[in-house]
Write a protein that holds these residues in place. Structure first.
Motif, PDB file in Angstrom:
ATOM      1  N   ASN A   1      39.476 -11.080 -49.142  1.00 28.16           N
ATOM      2  CA  ASN A   1      39.954 -12.392 -49.580  1.00 28.16           C
ATOM      3  C   ASN A   1      40.666 -13.042 -48.400  1.00 28.16           C
ATOM      4  OD1 ASN A   1      41.680 -14.492 -50.731  1.00 28.16           O
ATOM      5  ND2 ASN A   1      41.047 -13.666 -52.713  1.00 28.16           N
ATOM      6  N   ILE A   2      40.038 -14.029 -47.787  1.00 30.96           N
ATOM      7  CA  ILE A   2      40.569 -14.631 -46.566  1.00 30.96           C
ATOM      8  C   ILE A   2      41.906 -15.345 -46.796  1.00 30.96           C
ATOM      9  CG2 ILE A   2      40.119 -16.406 -44.811  1.00 30.96           C
ATOM     10  CD1 ILE A   2      37.236 -15.518 -44.789  1.00 30.96           C
ATOM     11  N   PRO A   3      42.106 -16.093 -47.896  1.00 34.38           N
ATOM     12  CA  PRO A   3      43.430 -16.693 -48.115  1.00 34.38           C
ATOM     13  C   PRO A   3      44.556 -15.663 -48.177  1.00 34.38           C
ATOM     14  CG  PRO A   3      41.813 -17.761 -49.517  1.00 34.38           C
ATOM     15  CD  PRO A   3      41.127 -16.601 -48.874  1.00 34.38           C
ATOM     16  N   LEU A   4      44.296 -14.486 -48.786  1.00 30.87           N
ATOM     17  CA  LEU A   4      45.316 -13.439 -48.814  1.00 30.87           C
ATOM     18  C   LEU A   4      45.640 -12.963 -47.398  1.00 30.87           C
ATOM     19  CD1 LEU A   4      44.330 -11.177 -51.860  1.00 30.87           C
ATOM     20  CD2 LEU A   4      46.287 -12.706 -51.666  1.00 30.87           C
ATOM     21  N   SER A   5      44.593 -12.778 -46.577  1.00 30.46           N
ATOM     22  CA  SER A   5      44.794 -12.379 -45.187  1.00 30.46           C
ATOM     23  C   SER A   5      45.590 -13.431 -44.425  1.00 30.46           C
ATOM     24  CB  SER A   5      43.446 -12.135 -44.507  1.00 30.46           C
ATOM     25  OG  SER A   5      43.604 -11.756 -43.173  1.00 30.46           O
ATOM     26  N   LEU A   6      45.301 -14.708 -44.681  1.00 31.67           N
ATOM     27  CA  LEU A   6      46.007 -15.809 -44.025  1.00 31.67           C
ATOM     28  C   LEU A   6      47.498 -15.784 -44.368  1.00 31.67           C
ATOM     29  CD1 LEU A   6      46.062 -18.469 -42.433  1.00 31.67           C
ATOM     30  CD2 LEU A   6      45.371 -19.641 -44.519  1.00 31.67           C
ATOM     31  N   ASN A   7      47.821 -15.646 -45.657  1.00 31.56           N
ATOM     32  CA  ASN A   7      49.230 -15.617 -46.070  1.00 31.56           C
ATOM     33  C   ASN A   7      49.954 -14.410 -45.466  1.00 31.56           C
ATOM     34  OD1 ASN A   7      48.991 -17.932 -47.607  1.00 31.56           O
ATOM     35  ND2 ASN A   7      48.380 -16.828 -49.449  1.00 31.56           N
ATOM     36  N   PHE A   8      49.267 -13.272 -45.429  1.00 32.84           N
ATOM     37  CA  PHE A   8      49.882 -12.070 -44.852  1.00 32.84           C
ATOM     38  C   PHE A   8      50.193 -12.284 -43.368  1.00 32.84           C
ATOM     39  CE2 PHE A   8      49.365  -8.042 -42.561  1.00 32.84           C
ATOM     40  CZ  PHE A   8      50.357  -7.289 -43.170  1.00 32.84           C
ATOM     41  N   CYS A   9      49.232 -12.861 -42.626  1.00 33.88           N
ATOM     42  CA  CYS A   9      49.440 -13.113 -41.192  1.00 33.88           C
ATOM     43  C   CYS A   9      50.621 -14.055 -40.968  1.00 33.88           C
ATOM     44  CB  CYS A   9      48.177 -13.703 -40.570  1.00 33.88           C
ATOM     45  SG  CYS A   9      46.803 -12.557 -40.443  1.00 33.88           S
ATOM     46  N   LEU A  10      50.703 -15.118 -41.761  1.00 28.62           N
ATOM     47  CA  LEU A  10      51.793 -16.078 -41.604  1.00 28.62           C
ATOM     48  C   LEU A  10      53.150 -15.428 -41.879  1.00 28.62           C
ATOM     49  CD1 LEU A  10      50.132 -19.202 -43.252  1.00 28.62           C
ATOM     50  CD2 LEU A  10      50.541 -18.826 -40.829  1.00 28.62           C
ATOM     51  N   GLN A  11      53.201 -14.584 -42.902  1.00 26.80           N
ATOM     52  CA  GLN A  11      54.453 -13.895 -43.222  1.00 26.80           C
ATOM     53  C   GLN A  11      54.870 -12.957 -42.094  1.00 26.80           C
ATOM     54  OE1 GLN A  11      53.738 -11.968 -46.984  1.00 26.80           O
ATOM     55  NE2 GLN A  11      53.472 -13.900 -48.094  1.00 26.80           N
ATOM     56  N   GLU A  12      53.908 -12.219 -41.536  1.00 25.84           N
ATOM     57  CA  GLU A  12      54.229 -11.286 -40.461  1.00 25.84           C
ATOM     58  C   GLU A  12      54.632 -12.012 -39.185  1.00 25.84           C
ATOM     59  OE1 GLU A  12      54.538  -8.001 -40.542  1.00 25.84           O
ATOM     60  OE2 GLU A  12      54.152  -8.107 -42.709  1.00 25.84           O
ATOM     61  N   ILE A  13      53.978 -13.127 -38.890  1.00 24.78           N
ATOM     62  CA  ILE A  13      54.316 -13.898 -37.693  1.00 24.78           C
ATOM     63  C   ILE A  13      55.753 -14.399 -37.768  1.00 24.78           C
ATOM     64  CG2 ILE A  13      53.841 -16.097 -36.518  1.00 24.78           C
ATOM     65  CD1 ILE A  13      50.861 -15.538 -37.068  1.00 24.78           C
ATOM     66  N   GLU A  14      56.182 -14.796 -38.947  1.00 30.03           N
ATOM     67  CA  GLU A  14      57.542 -15.307 -39.121  1.00 30.03           C
ATOM     68  C   GLU A  14      58.589 -14.228 -38.818  1.00 30.03           C
ATOM     69  OE1 GLU A  14      59.983 -17.999 -42.392  1.00 30.03           O
ATOM     70  OE2 GLU A  14      58.093 -17.028 -42.916  1.00 30.03           O
ATOM     71  N   LYS A  15      58.196 -12.954 -38.964  1.00 29.43           N
ATOM     72  CA  LYS A  15      59.134 -11.855 -38.721  1.00 29.43           C
ATOM     73  C   LYS A  15      59.206 -11.453 -37.242  1.00 29.43           C
ATOM     74  CE  LYS A  15      57.894  -9.775 -43.194  1.00 29.43           C
ATOM     75  NZ  LYS A  15      57.277  -8.566 -43.817  1.00 29.43           N
ATOM     76  N   ILE A  16      58.233 -11.894 -36.440  1.00 26.52           N
ATOM     77  CA  ILE A  16      58.084 -11.375 -35.076  1.00 26.52           C
ATOM     78  C   ILE A  16      58.884 -12.202 -34.082  1.00 26.52           C
ATOM     79  CG2 ILE A  16      56.437 -10.903 -33.225  1.00 26.52           C
ATOM     80  CD1 ILE A  16      54.298 -10.560 -35.386  1.00 26.52           C
ATOM     81  N   ASP A  17      59.550 -11.501 -33.169  1.00 21.11           N
ATOM     82  CA  ASP A  17      60.149 -12.135 -31.993  1.00 21.11           C
ATOM     83  C   ASP A  17      59.104 -12.072 -30.878  1.00 21.11           C
ATOM     84  OD1 ASP A  17      61.513 -12.935 -29.771  1.00 21.11           O
ATOM     85  OD2 ASP A  17      63.275 -11.676 -30.129  1.00 21.11           O
ATOM     86  N   ILE A  18      58.674 -13.235 -30.399  1.00 23.57           N
ATOM     87  CA  ILE A  18      57.575 -13.294 -29.428  1.00 23.57           C
ATOM     88  C   ILE A  18      57.903 -12.527 -28.149  1.00 23.57           C
ATOM     89  CG2 ILE A  18      58.347 -15.470 -28.436  1.00 23.57           C
ATOM     90  CD1 ILE A  18      55.410 -16.210 -28.027  1.00 23.57           C
ATOM     91  N   GLN A  19      59.204 -12.485 -27.772  1.00 23.05           N
ATOM     92  CA  GLN A  19      59.583 -11.765 -26.558  1.00 23.05           C
ATOM     93  C   GLN A  19      59.541 -10.250 -26.756  1.00 23.05           C
ATOM     94  OE1 GLN A  19      60.082 -13.196 -23.581  1.00 23.05           O
ATOM     95  NE2 GLN A  19      59.450 -15.067 -24.636  1.00 23.05           N
ATOM     96  N   ASP A  20      59.808  -9.811 -27.984  1.00 22.71           N
ATOM     97  CA  ASP A  20      59.848  -8.378 -28.259  1.00 22.71           C
ATOM     98  C   ASP A  20      58.466  -7.795 -28.510  1.00 22.71           C
ATOM     99  OD1 ASP A  20      61.216  -5.866 -28.938  1.00 22.71           O
ATOM    100  OD2 ASP A  20      60.462  -6.285 -30.964  1.00 22.71           O
ATOM    101  N   ASN A  21      57.590  -8.565 -29.160  1.00 19.11           N
ATOM    102  CA  ASN A  21      56.272  -8.030 -29.528  1.00 19.11           C
ATOM    103  C   ASN A  21      55.195  -9.113 -29.375  1.00 19.11           C
ATOM    104  OD1 ASN A  21      54.243  -6.405 -30.496  1.00 19.11           O
ATOM    105  ND2 ASN A  21      55.265  -5.865 -32.396  1.00 19.11           N
ATOM    106  N   PRO A  22      54.944  -9.555 -28.135  1.00 25.18           N
ATOM    107  CA  PRO A  22      53.991 -10.666 -27.947  1.00 25.18           C
ATOM    108  C   PRO A  22      52.554 -10.313 -28.300  1.00 25.18           C
ATOM    109  CG  PRO A  22      54.608  -9.712 -25.831  1.00 25.18           C
ATOM    110  CD  PRO A  22      55.486  -9.068 -26.857  1.00 25.18           C
ATOM    111  N   ILE A  23      52.158  -9.039 -28.142  1.00 22.78           N
ATOM    112  CA  ILE A  23      50.758  -8.671 -28.399  1.00 22.78           C
ATOM    113  C   ILE A  23      50.419  -8.859 -29.873  1.00 22.78           C
ATOM    114  CG2 ILE A  23      49.059  -6.827 -28.246  1.00 22.78           C
ATOM    115  CD1 ILE A  23      50.098  -7.974 -25.566  1.00 22.78           C
TER     116      ILE A  23
END
Length: 714
Positions: free
Chosen positions: A89-111
């Protein structure tokens, strides 16, 4: 509003408000990172790198703290979950990615940040949210990455290269991949080296520079073997098999597929096994070995179901439908395509839904259900409409044109052809504009200006030619309207003349596109007689070959020939082929004494496609034990109201509905039955002939043999 819209359009978000300021300059987003916190981070990082530099050289192996095991494990877990959701289900994958991105510090985990961004762009694109997908692409491409650690730097460049490749910005992708390769080599990072080499290989393969593509992939394979990384071994060998197949190295490509499957078994990786068996099925499909292809697709389907990879299951079902179509089972093809459509609906794959609708329409066309074909074409066009710049969008026009021709509506077919050509012209102009953008990023300014001017001139020229053609077409249409108004009978005569030209063009198609190897093979066979000093046989077959070529030249501009001339041509052709194949080719021609062949007219070369297929594809097949020796029997009989022109298939198999194809330039295969029926339809409609095509069986000496028959009514 979702988090990426907040980032891209400057709205307040708790996490990114203190870190990002987005500026728009020439429609390119530039990220300015200027907070005190970030400056402190950079200062601390600089001190750390200075200490490392003082004590030892900076290599990939000595910077493994950047890739600590807990972080790698966590990243892989998140990416695997996002990827699994994208198959269901692509919308579920999209929401999951957005939620995880919001948690990430780009300097700490850029990959992880960039890989999730890339997957988010994929989800937006497949759900037809093209504005958001384009915004993410611009954001990734504009981000400055030189300040990151070399390990991160190279991986981010590889992500950018993949994105440029998916957007058909080939030159930019080459530049990014080469930069990543240089950084990886300098820092002794073999994993990123292998990935960069693989991307470069795929790029040059896409640009049809096969030798350079093979050079890069061979280097990647050698490096993966040196590092003894089975996962990289699998990926590089699978990529090499595709490039070898593209270069027509069929045996080498098949060997690579076998090795790749063995590696996937050693790794016990179901995903790799699924992909390897599916690629093998595609290989056999491209080689026209549909039975083996079907076996591989079945194995791949079982493996994909075990991992619940729904979108991959849809791809396999689509190929199974293609195999069913090639074998003539169009109802089964429709069934498989409908199953694939249901999966893609659940996964919200909008573009792929459009593809499934087109596939269903294409299969139903051969069942002569034209209203249903038009219904599914309309559905497919609705799904493809957001992707109107993609070449697949015009599949609907091609299918509509085929329906119009089948229904005898040639005027509608002409306008559909014209509309599809306009779309193709538009795509051509867009490709040129993309080339201009690539040149801007890859060449020096002076050279770029020169090449850009040349490209813009070419675009302007194409527009001018298009306008001229449009004016010319409008003028011709105006003339046709005047002719139609001035004289109805003149219009009828004009239409019939054009249709006769269509009939002659159809006839010339067969004549001009005779198997290009025939003349070469015939002359080679006659040459062998000369070497054997069989003078009488040489003279005889040269005479036969000369007579046959005279027949071809004689009928090249004729709509009809006598049945005697047609039989003479077939006899000459079979005699030449008998010289090549000897006793493997047997034929006999039986003519009823009551028939005056010179007084019966027929379209030229009516049975030629079936005879060519019988000789080229069926003659040297293994003889089935207990059956009569294969041969071709041609029988002409006169009945009260028609003449029967029958070709009996004695254990050769050329009369099969599913497999009878003639090969033409570029590997194109044309169905003998479809081609013959189209020609007969044209003759019956335009010249008012009464030609009937019959496929049945006949019992000879208590044995039933299939045959094809042409009934020429008086």
């Amino acid at each position: 509003m979702i988090i990426f819209e907040n980032i891209f359009y400057g709205k307040n978000t708790n996490k990114y408000n203190h870190l990002f300021t987005i500026k728009h300059t020439n429609n390119i987003m530039i990220m300015s990172i200027y907070t005190r916190k970030y400056i402190n981070l950079r200062f601390k990082a600089l001190c750390l790198f200075a200490v490392l530099f003082l004590f030892s050289p900076s290599t990939y192996s000595q910077n493994t703290d950047l890739h600590s095991l807990p972080k790698i494990t966590n990243n892989q877990k998140i990416l695997n979950h996002a990827d699994s959701l994208s198959h269901i289900n692509i919308p579920l994958s999209l929401n999951f990615c957005l939620q995880e991105i919001e948690k990430i510090d780009i300097q700490d985990n850029p990959i992880l940040f960039f890989k999730l961004l890339n997957l988010t762009k994929y989800c937006y694109y497949n759900t037809a949210q093209l504005v958001q997908a384009d915004s993410i692409s611009k954001y990734i491409q504009a981000l400055i990455v030189e300040d990151f650690h070399p390990v991160y730097h190279s991986e981010i460049l590889l992500t950018k290269a993949k994105l440029a490749l998916s957007n058909n910005r080939n030159i930019e992708s080459v530049r990014l991949a080469r930069s990543a390769l240089i950084i990886s080599e300098r820092n002794e990072n073999p994993a990123n080296q292998i990935e960069a080499l693989t991307i470069l290989s795929r790029l040059y393969s896409k640009m049809d520079r096969i030798p350079l593509s093979l050079e890069y992939i061979e280097e990647a394979v050698a490096l993966s073997k040196k590092t003894r990384t089975f996962t990289d071994d699998y990926k590089t060998i699978i990529t090499r098999s595709s490039i070898l197949l593209q270069s027509n190295a069929v045996k080498e490509a098949q060997k690579d597929l076998i090795v790749a499957y063995q590696i996937s078994k050693q790794l016990n990786n179901i995903g790799f096994q699924t992909n390897a068996t599916f690629r093998t099925g595609q290989f056999f499909y491209n080689q026209k070995n549909y039975i083996k292809a079907l076996e591989q697709f079945e194995r791949s389907l079982v493996l994909a179901k075990s991992k619940n990879r729904q979108t991959f299951i849809a791809n396999i079902l689509t190929y199974k439908a293609a195999v069913a179509g090639k074998l003539g089972d169009y109802r089964l093809a429709v069934n498989y395509n409908r199953q694939a459509l249901q999966i893609r609906k659940k996964a919200h794959q909008q573009q792929m839904q459009g593809s499934s609708y087109y596939n269903i329409a294409s299969s139903i066309f051969y069942l002569n259900q034209y209203d249903s074909v038009l219904f599914y074409i309309k559905k497919g066009e609705e799904k493809y409409r957001p992707y109107h710049q993609q070449p697949d969008f015009i599949r609907g026009f091609d299918l509509r044109r085929k329906v119009a021709i089948a229904q005898g509506n040639y005027k509608k077919a002409f306008f559909l052809l014209e509309e599809s050509m306009q779309i193709l012209d538009s795509l051509f102009l867009n490709e040129n504009k993309a080339k201009i953008d690539d040149l801007e990023s890859d060449f020096s300014r002076g050279k770029y200006e020169q090449l850009k001017t040349e490209m813009e001139t070419e675009v302007s020229l194409q527009k001018a030619l298009g306008e001229r053609n449009s004016l010319l077409l409008n003028f011709l249409l105006f003339i046709l309207v005047l002719v139609a108004i001035s004289s109805y009978f003149a219009y009828i005569r004009y239409r019939n003349i054009n249709r006769r030209k269509i009939a002659l063009a159809s006839q010339k198609l067969i004549l001009v596109q005779m198997n290009s190897h025939f003349v070469f093979n015939a002359l080679t066979a006659i040459q062998s007689l000369i070497y054997k000093q069989e003078i009488d046989a040489t003279i005889y077959y040269l005479s036969v070959f000369s007579n046959m070529m005279n027949k071809i030249l004689d009928v090249s501009n004729k709509s009809f020939v006598s049945l005697k001339s047609e039989i003479d041509f077939v006899k000459y052709f079979l005699q030449i082929q008998h010289l090549r194949f000897g006793d493997d080719l047997n034929f006999n021609i039986e003519i009823d004494d009551e028939i005056d062949l010179s007084k019966i007219n027929t379209p030229p070369m009516l049975i030629y496609p079936f005879i060519e297929y019988a000789v080229e594809e069926c003659v040297q097949k293994p003889l089935i034990q207990g059956k009569e020796k294969p041969s071709i029997l041609i029988v002409l009989k006169q009945y009260s109201n028609y003449t029967s022109y029958k070709v009996i298939d004695i254990n050769l198999g050329f009369s099969s509905l599913n497999n009878c194809f003639i090969k033409r330039h570029g590997g194109q295969e044309i169905s003998c039955q479809t081609l013959t029926k189209e020609r007969m339809s044209i003759y019956n409609n335009i010249f008012k002939t009464k030609l009937i095509f019959v496929r049945s069986t006949e019992t000879i000496l208590n044995v039933e043999y299939p045959f094809i028959e042409f009934q020429i009514k008086k």
